[in-house]
Design an enzyme around this catalytic site. Structure first.
Site, PDB file in Angstrom:
ATOM      1  N   VAL A   1     -24.646   0.345  -6.352  1.00 43.15           N
ATOM      2  CA  VAL A   1     -23.199   0.503  -6.214  1.00 43.15           C
ATOM      3  C   VAL A   1     -22.724   1.528  -7.249  1.00 43.15           C
ATOM      4  CG1 VAL A   1     -20.962  -0.653  -6.242  1.00 43.15           C
ATOM      5  CG2 VAL A   1     -22.984  -1.868  -5.420  1.00 43.15           C
TER       6      VAL A   1
ATOM      7  N   ASP B   1     -20.443 -16.235   0.802  1.00 43.98           N
ATOM      8  CA  ASP B   1     -20.824 -15.985  -0.595  1.00 43.98           C
ATOM      9  C   ASP B   1     -19.587 -15.877  -1.480  1.00 43.98           C
ATOM     10  OD1 ASP B   1     -22.701 -15.730  -2.603  1.00 43.98           O
ATOM     11  OD2 ASP B   1     -22.871 -13.556  -2.416  1.00 43.98           O
TER      12      ASP B   1
ATOM     13  N   GLY C   1     -29.416  -2.351  -2.514  1.00 43.55           N
ATOM     14  CA  GLY C   1     -28.805  -1.073  -2.810  1.00 43.55           C
ATOM     15  C   GLY C   1     -28.194  -0.961  -4.189  1.00 43.55           C
TER      16      GLY C   1
ATOM     17  N   LYS D   1     -21.265   1.941  -1.931  1.00 43.99           N
ATOM     18  CA  LYS D   1     -22.501   1.174  -1.934  1.00 43.99           C
ATOM     19  C   LYS D   1     -23.563   1.979  -1.193  1.00 43.99           C
ATOM     20  CE  LYS D   1     -22.451  -3.302  -1.525  1.00 43.99           C
ATOM     21  NZ  LYS D   1     -22.371  -4.672  -0.987  1.00 43.99           N
TER      22      LYS D   1
ATOM     23  N   VAL E   1     -22.332   0.867 -11.200  1.00 39.44           N
ATOM     24  CA  VAL E   1     -21.630  -0.336 -11.656  1.00 39.44           C
ATOM     25  C   VAL E   1     -22.290  -1.621 -11.177  1.00 39.44           C
ATOM     26  CG1 VAL E   1     -19.400   0.811 -11.863  1.00 39.44           C
ATOM     27  CG2 VAL E   1     -20.040  -0.190  -9.674  1.00 39.44           C
ATOM     28  N   GLY E   2     -23.338  -1.492 -10.374  1.00 42.13           N
ATOM     29  CA  GLY E   2     -24.017  -2.698  -9.911  1.00 42.13           C
ATOM     30  C   GLY E   2     -25.270  -2.360  -9.133  1.00 42.13           C
ATOM     31  N   ARG E   3     -26.203  -3.320  -9.111  1.00 43.30           N
ATOM     32  CA  ARG E   3     -27.434  -3.165  -8.344  1.00 43.30           C
ATOM     33  C   ARG E   3     -27.705  -4.461  -7.616  1.00 43.30           C
ATOM     34  NH1 ARG E   3     -30.384   1.361  -9.949  1.00 43.30           N
ATOM     35  NH2 ARG E   3     -29.660   2.320 -11.898  1.00 43.30           N
TER      36      ARG E   3
END
Length: 690
Positions: free
Chosen positions: A18, A128, A16, A33, A10-12
């Site tokens: 995810v 963030d 790393g 993660k 679902v994410g990069r």
């Protein structure tokens, strides 16, 4: 990972990957993660472990929950709570330009305050905060702050110095390289609150230096007067350039407008909703049937789900997006009738004559720093073109960094980059708002087409004008000169042009009686200018500087209905519905997996029993939409060109639009490796919404 099953990525991020994962024991979903640590330096490993340290210190309903971490396959695995409602950014984009109610803004904001208060109470800076890192529950009511990958634990009263965070949300003190503390998180939260109230970022620019300058000046668009003075003042105070004059988080929570929202969280959220009971129609008084009564009765019709049918959908793929994504529209009532895409722009025209385009963030707001996660798909925000009041737009065409739009009265306007003279204003100046091409005033332009660096326009009197770069003779003016203002093109006397088409280095004209004229680069005979017959090639033409009738058989004998130009191939649709392809088949863009005879046209027989409605060519691929709404793609598949994860497809294959009702394709546009496609629902197809 013995306890978990990976479902999908679902994410990069920079450090790393995810994964959405399922725990085998109870089938509960989690986010894991995966951070490879073997090849990291000591400092990088410490940064990776920092997120575990921070998460283990936090325990709050409005913060993504940390469960455990373990090492596997030389990678650190961090198991965290899964928020199925997506990000706050996704939610804001789904609004399609419709502002949130102040009550809803404060509901979200109050939860962010509570979570940030908990973070700051542990002497932690998030560093963030942004809408991409604020997640929502399944009902999109509960906020969950996540991604603490670059958070920092402070000693008492200390300040941090490292410049980290997302450019659009960093504070002025960070821009100046000064030490900072919790007040930088207050600035970022103020940026998020501004975004909730305006559906756009407070600070955006085309370059990082310009963005930094905007932040240091504190310049942003005014907040809508739709909201209360208290809310607008709160945002301004949080975005004060001087960190010492920004309110502390406890001061924010003490403001009356925020106290009410906090009271709502503690009293109303989580309460059991009341269910309205629908009484049988026969038991209702006759005077109330079909409408609500004064006693609160509701008709069964009113208790049924509401049928809402989208007027239009616009899909995009390519440029790294491997499957069609639905782009947000300005409103639910938007009905798109035509789309166009260039190298960097995506534009659309609505039925009521409005022109809008989709913006993607000019500055990448996904920072390549430890712990951050990149979005899997790009973000697009629809914006109406400025300065089109009292003007009805009929057609739009996109080139490289410039656009041309046509009004319903035949007036041509251009804007964007003035390089190569493509705006037609007699100079090379850039124009930010649509400006009339004065040289064509007095003519009624009926169609315009933009190539990468040249433009063609045709009038209702069948005159053709060309301007921009003239390399390869693409303007049809008999030379290779560059022109910054429209030049009339000489057309054979017996031909009446009705549509124009620009490619990268060539141009086509379709006449009123269905004949085809071409000029420019004829590489691989993509324009059909070679004298080709069944018994072979008689004459090869590599380049033509004037518009010349095509000579290749059978293209020179059929009636042309539609045509589309790619970089090195052309699609031609006959009046009888037959599809012919010209040019190179190096990547399968001609729609055949056989060895074709060079420079000979290929008749695509895949569609012999169905009718093609629209055809478009990209750089090395082709897209066709059938009359029944099916969409086929073929050619080179890298970077998502075909709308599916395939490297190449030499034969047309149907494209899947998951979970969508049947539709009719109204417009397709391809440019380089991207495709934009507009649809409308087929009759009797309905979308059921609760």
């Amino acid at each position: 990972m013995d306890k978990y099953e990976k479902i999908r990525v679902v994410g990069r991020g920079a450090y790393g990957i995810v994964h959405l994962s399922r725990r085998l024991s109870d089938k509960k979903l989690f986010i894991i993660k995966q951070i490879p640590v073997e090849q990291m330096t000591k400092d990088e490993r410490q940064a990776a472990l920092n997120e575990v340290k921070v998460l283990s210190m936090l325990n709050h309903i409005n913060i993504i929950e940390y469960y455990e971490n373990f090492l596997e396959d030389k990678a650190l695995m961090i198991v965290m709570e899964y928020a199925p409602g997506g990000t706050l950014l996704d939610y804001l984009q789904s609004r399609n330009g419709k502002l949130l109610d102040e009550e809803e803004i404060l509901k979200f904001f109050a939860q962010m305050l509570l979570s940030l208060q908990h973070v700051h109470s542990k002497q932690i800076l998030h560093r963030d905060l942004k809408t991409q890192n604020i997640l929502l529950d399944k009902k999109q009511e509960i906020v969950k702050i996540g991604d603490f990958g670059i958070s920092k634990v402070l000693s008492s009263k200390s300040k941090a110095f490292t410049v980290v965070g997302t450019p659009c949300y960093i504070s002025p003190e960070l821009c100046e390289g000064k030490p900072y503390n919790q007040k930088s998180d207050i600035w970022a939260l103020g940026c998020v609150l501004y975004e909730l109230a305006s559906l756009k970022r407070a600070f955006e620019a085309a370059t990082l230096p310009a963005l930094i300058l905007k932040i240091m000046r504190g310049t942003f668009s005014p907040i809508s007067e739709y909201y209360s003075e208290e809310l607008r003042s709160l945002i301004l105070s949080m975005l004060h350039l001087d960190p010492n004059k920004r309110p502390h988080i406890n001061q924010i929570m003490a403001q009356p407008i925020v106290i009410n929202a906090l009271m709502y969280l503690h009293t109303d959220m989580g309460s059991v909703p009341c269910t309205r009971i629908c009484r049988p129609l026969s038991n209702m008084p006759s005077t109330t049937r079909g409408r609500a009564s004064a006693k609160g009765y509701m008709s069964p019709r009113e208790c049924l789900p509401v049928i809402i049918q989208a007027l239009s959908c616009v899909y995009s793929w390519g440029g790294g997006v491997n499957s069609p994504i639905k782009l947000p529209l300005p409103s639910s009532e938007t009905q798109v009738v035509q789309v166009s895409t260039g190298r960097t722009q995506k534009a659309a025209v609505t039925k009521n004559g409005r022109l809008f385009f989709w913006e993607s963030p000019s500055v990448s707001c996904e920072s390549l720093i430890p712990g951050t996660v990149d979005n899997a798909t790009p973000v697009y925000v629809p914006r109406y073109l400025e300065g089109q009041a009292a003007v009805t737009i009929h057609h739009v065409a996109c080139g490289d960094l410039f656009n041309a739009c046509l009004t319903d009265r035949g007036i041509l306007m251009t804007y964007g980059s003035g390089a190569n003279g493509c705006l037609g204003h007699g100079n090379h100046n850039d124009v930010t708002q649509a400006k009339i091409v004065e040289a064509l005033l007095g003519y009624e332009v009926v169609e315009v087409s933009c190539g990468a660096s040249h433009v063609l326009a045709v009038t209702n009197e069948h005159e053709v004008f060309a301007w921009g770069r003239g390399d390869n003779g693409r303007l049809g003016l008999g030379n290779q000169d560059l022109y910054t203002s429209p030049q009339e093109v000489t057309i054979p006397d017996d031909m009446l042009p009705c549509s124009v088409h620009c490619g990268v280095d060539s141009s086509l004209i379709v006449t009123q009686d269905g004949r085809l004229l071409a000029c420019g680069c004829n590489r691989f005979n993509k324009l059909g200018l070679d004298s080709v017959f069944n018994d072979g090639i008689n004459t090869i033409v590599e380049e033509c500087h004037t518009f010349t009738p095509v000579a290749t058989h059978p293209i020179n004998t059929i009636t042309i209905e539609k045509t589309a130009l790619g970089t090195s191939h052309t699609a031609i649709l006959s009046g009888e519905g037959e599809l012919y392809m010209l040019g190179t088949n190096q990547f399968g863009q001609l729609g055949s997996d056989e060895d074709l005879i060079p420079r000979q046209p290929h008749h695509v027989k895949t569609f012999e029993n169905c009718k093609i409605n629209t055809i478009a060519c990209g750089d090395t691929f082709t897209v066709a939409a059938l009359e029944d709404g099916d969409v086929y793609t073929w050619g080179k598949g890298s970077r998502g060109r075909l709308g599916r994860p395939e490297e190449q497809s030499n034969i047309p294959k149907k494209l899947t639009f998951s979970g969508e009702d049947p539709f009719f394709v109204v417009s397709i546009s391809c440019s380089h490796g991207n495709t934009l496609l507009a649809t409308k629902p087929l009759p009797n197809s309905e979308s059921l919404v609760d």
